[in-house]
Design an enzyme around this catalytic site. Sequence first.
Site, PDB file in Angstrom:
ATOM      1  N   SER A  42       4.228   1.506   2.182  1.00  0.00           N
ATOM      2  CA  SER A  42       3.717   0.434   1.342  1.00  0.00           C
ATOM      3  C   SER A  42       2.568  -0.236   2.085  1.00  0.00           C
ATOM      4  CB  SER A  42       4.852  -0.559   1.070  1.00  0.00           C
ATOM      5  OG  SER A  42       4.381  -1.676   0.367  1.00  0.00           O
ATOM      6  N   LYS A 103      -0.238  10.363 -12.797  1.00  0.00           N
ATOM      7  CA  LYS A 103      -1.335  10.582 -13.738  1.00  0.00           C
ATOM      8  C   LYS A 103      -2.104   9.284 -13.932  1.00  0.00           C
ATOM      9  CE  LYS A 103      -0.422   8.290 -16.671  1.00  0.00           C
ATOM     10  NZ  LYS A 103      -0.122   6.826 -16.820  1.00  0.00           N
TER      11      LYS A 103
HETATM   12  N1  LIG Z   1       4.710   8.784 -15.561  1.00  0.00           N
HETATM   13  C1  LIG Z   1       4.832   7.639 -16.197  1.00  0.00           C
HETATM   14  O1  LIG Z   1       5.510   7.511 -17.223  1.00  0.00           O
HETATM   15  C2  LIG Z   1       4.142   6.457 -15.644  1.00  0.00           C
HETATM   16  C3  LIG Z   1       4.536   5.202 -16.057  1.00  0.00           C
HETATM   17  C4  LIG Z   1       3.914   4.101 -15.472  1.00  0.00           C
HETATM   18  C5  LIG Z   1       2.901   4.309 -14.555  1.00  0.00           C
HETATM   19  N2  LIG Z   1       2.512   5.546 -14.204  1.00  0.00           N
HETATM   20  C6  LIG Z   1       1.429   5.749 -13.236  1.00  0.00           C
HETATM   21  O2  LIG Z   1       1.880   5.314 -11.972  1.00  0.00           O
HETATM   22  C7  LIG Z   1       0.846   4.633 -11.282  1.00  0.00           C
HETATM   23  C8  LIG Z   1       1.382   3.278 -10.857  1.00  0.00           C
HETATM   24  O3  LIG Z   1       1.796   2.546 -11.994  1.00  0.00           O
HETATM   25  P1  LIG Z   1       2.884   1.353 -11.884  1.00  0.00           P
HETATM   26  O4  LIG Z   1       3.159   0.947 -13.278  1.00  0.00           O
HETATM   27  O5  LIG Z   1       3.998   1.738 -11.001  1.00  0.00           O
HETATM   28  O6  LIG Z   1       1.996   0.228 -11.183  1.00  0.00           O
HETATM   29  P2  LIG Z   1       2.490  -1.047 -10.391  1.00  0.00           P
HETATM   30  O7  LIG Z   1       3.850  -1.462 -10.829  1.00  0.00           O
HETATM   31  O8  LIG Z   1       1.375  -2.026 -10.440  1.00  0.00           O
HETATM   32  O9  LIG Z   1       2.651  -0.528  -8.880  1.00  0.00           O
HETATM   33  C9  LIG Z   1       1.620   0.087  -8.202  1.00  0.00           C
HETATM   34  C10 LIG Z   1       1.917   0.043  -6.708  1.00  0.00           C
HETATM   35  O10 LIG Z   1       0.786   0.604  -6.064  1.00  0.00           O
HETATM   36  C11 LIG Z   1       0.544  -0.040  -4.825  1.00  0.00           C
HETATM   37  N3  LIG Z   1      -0.867  -0.472  -4.761  1.00  0.00           N
HETATM   38  C12 LIG Z   1      -1.811   0.047  -3.945  1.00  0.00           C
HETATM   39  N4  LIG Z   1      -2.991  -0.554  -4.114  1.00  0.00           N
HETATM   40  C13 LIG Z   1      -2.807  -1.493  -5.055  1.00  0.00           C
HETATM   41  C14 LIG Z   1      -3.655  -2.459  -5.637  1.00  0.00           C
HETATM   42  N5  LIG Z   1      -4.952  -2.552  -5.297  1.00  0.00           N
HETATM   43  N6  LIG Z   1      -3.141  -3.277  -6.555  1.00  0.00           N
HETATM   44  C15 LIG Z   1      -1.859  -3.189  -6.930  1.00  0.00           C
HETATM   45  N7  LIG Z   1      -0.973  -2.291  -6.389  1.00  0.00           N
HETATM   46  C16 LIG Z   1      -1.468  -1.450  -5.458  1.00  0.00           C
HETATM   47  C17 LIG Z   1       1.551  -1.182  -4.738  1.00  0.00           C
HETATM   48  O11 LIG Z   1       2.592  -0.738  -3.885  1.00  0.00           O
HETATM   49  P3  LIG Z   1       2.703  -1.282  -2.367  1.00  0.00           P
HETATM   50  O12 LIG Z   1       2.528  -2.772  -2.457  1.00  0.00           O
HETATM   51  O13 LIG Z   1       4.049  -0.862  -1.991  1.00  0.00           O
HETATM   52  O14 LIG Z   1       1.629  -0.635  -1.570  1.00  0.00           O
HETATM   53  C18 LIG Z   1       2.075  -1.350  -6.135  1.00  0.00           C
HETATM   54  O15 LIG Z   1       3.386  -1.798  -6.160  1.00  0.00           O
HETATM   55  C19 LIG Z   1      -0.346   4.585 -12.218  1.00  0.00           C
HETATM   56  O16 LIG Z   1      -1.296   5.559 -11.845  1.00  0.00           O
HETATM   57  C20 LIG Z   1       0.226   4.918 -13.591  1.00  0.00           C
HETATM   58  O17 LIG Z   1      -0.671   5.669 -14.406  1.00  0.00           O
HETATM   59  C21 LIG Z   1       3.126   6.616 -14.724  1.00  0.00           C
END
Ligand SMILES: NC(=O)c1ccc[n+]([C@@H]2O[C@H](COP(=O)([O-])OP(=O)(O)OC[C@H]3O[C@@H](n4cnc5c(N)ncnc54)[C@H](OP(=O)(O)O)[C@@H]3O)[C@@H](O)[C@H]2O)c1
Length: 334
Positions: A42, A103
């Site tokens: 992280s 993705k």
């Molecule tokens: N397959 C699916 O059904 C599905 C569903 C939702 C999302 N996704 C994909 O998964 C990815 C993440 O989505 P999510 O919904 O999990 O997002 P999220 O809840 O915002 O989490 C993203 C994580 O990325 C890290 N990160 C690194 N740089 C960052 C920044 N500048 N701002 C915010 N977070 C940052 C953080 O983890 P740390 O703080 O631990 O570093 C954060 O917790 C996206 O590319 C999305 O397209 C896929």
Amino acid sequence: MTNHDSPQTPIRWGILGTGAIAHRFMTGLRALPDADVTAVGSRSDATARRFAETWGIPRAHASYADLAADPGVDVVYIATPHNVHHEATLLCLDAGRHVLCEKPLAVNAAEAAAMIEAARRNGRFLMEAMWTRFAPATARIRRLVDEGAIGEVRMVTATIGARMDYDPHGRLFSPHLAGGALLDVGVYPLAFASQFLGGFTDIQAQATKAPTGVDAQVAMAVTGRNQTLGLLGCSIEAPIPRRADIVGTRGSIALTDWYSPTGFVLHRDGADEEVFDFPHHANGFEHEAMEVHRSLRAGRTESPLMSWEESLRIAEALDTVRARIGVSYPADQR
Ligand SMILES: NC(=O)c1ccc[n+]([C@@H]2O[C@H](COP(=O)([O-])OP(=O)(O)OC[C@H]3O[C@@H](n4cnc5c(N)ncnc54)[C@H](OP(=O)(O)O)[C@@H]3O)[C@@H](O)[C@H]2O)c1
């Protein structure tokens, strides 16, 4: 690197980024008896530790670089906002890890091509986590279509949407985090349709925008190979049903949830409808993890179900749509 020839040897996973999807993926991964999550990385020590405690993961790294360098990890799952996929993937591949990247694979096709090149250069596995593709229901549909169950495919329709809370600085709406409906959810109907249309020869698109300038809704009309068409739509401001129809000259296949498919209905001309059920083992994310395991055990660097060529094709389609609707990101200037 561990020898994965034996199905008994666990595949050792690392999780990079600890947001919403990382937790959902863990639920899927836990359904695989031969998956061992050995580390999480992280941007901060506190979030790494919290995630590790939640899931009982032995090592918590306070940076992505430390996770990438962990020799006790075979494959890293990248779960960051889209704009970080490229950098995080290169970090892991260059450190000798295999990668399953969320993705869309990258913000644009140039980044996607560089990631594929890094996988090739390092002889490591790389796959876009297009999870719907690996569902058994989707696999069965591909087989039925290939066998001619609905004749020649003519049109695919697929929509998806959800009403998301508007936050100009959040992942979904900020241009700095490559926000917008297209990259978040529109990539799915494009990837779904591409399987049955054989890629795209032309794409038209219309969008409505959020106040930040990113796309809030997109409607796409795509032309595929062999006289095929697709009508695709996505939104991050309205709960559009996840319906899809694959229509051929002698029948059709209907899905009420093509995004997380657990079944579908086949209509063959002149016959009673046939209902197919394919329940998930866990939450549906287990299928893409199984494909990673199969690929690593077979010594493959890419999956035939979501090949590098296909990921690049979809990244190019996303670039085309963005050019048509006038959406660009700071990441496009890198
Ligand atoms: N397959 C699916 O059904 C599905 C569903 C939702 C999302 N996704 C994909 O998964 C990815 C993440 O989505 P999510 O919904 O999990 O997002 P999220 O809840 O915002 O989490 C993203 C994580 O990325 C890290 N990160 C690194 N740089 C960052 C920044 N500048 N701002 C915010 N977070 C940052 C953080 O983890 P740390 O703080 O631990 O570093 C954060 O917790 C996206 O590319 C999305 O397209 C896929």
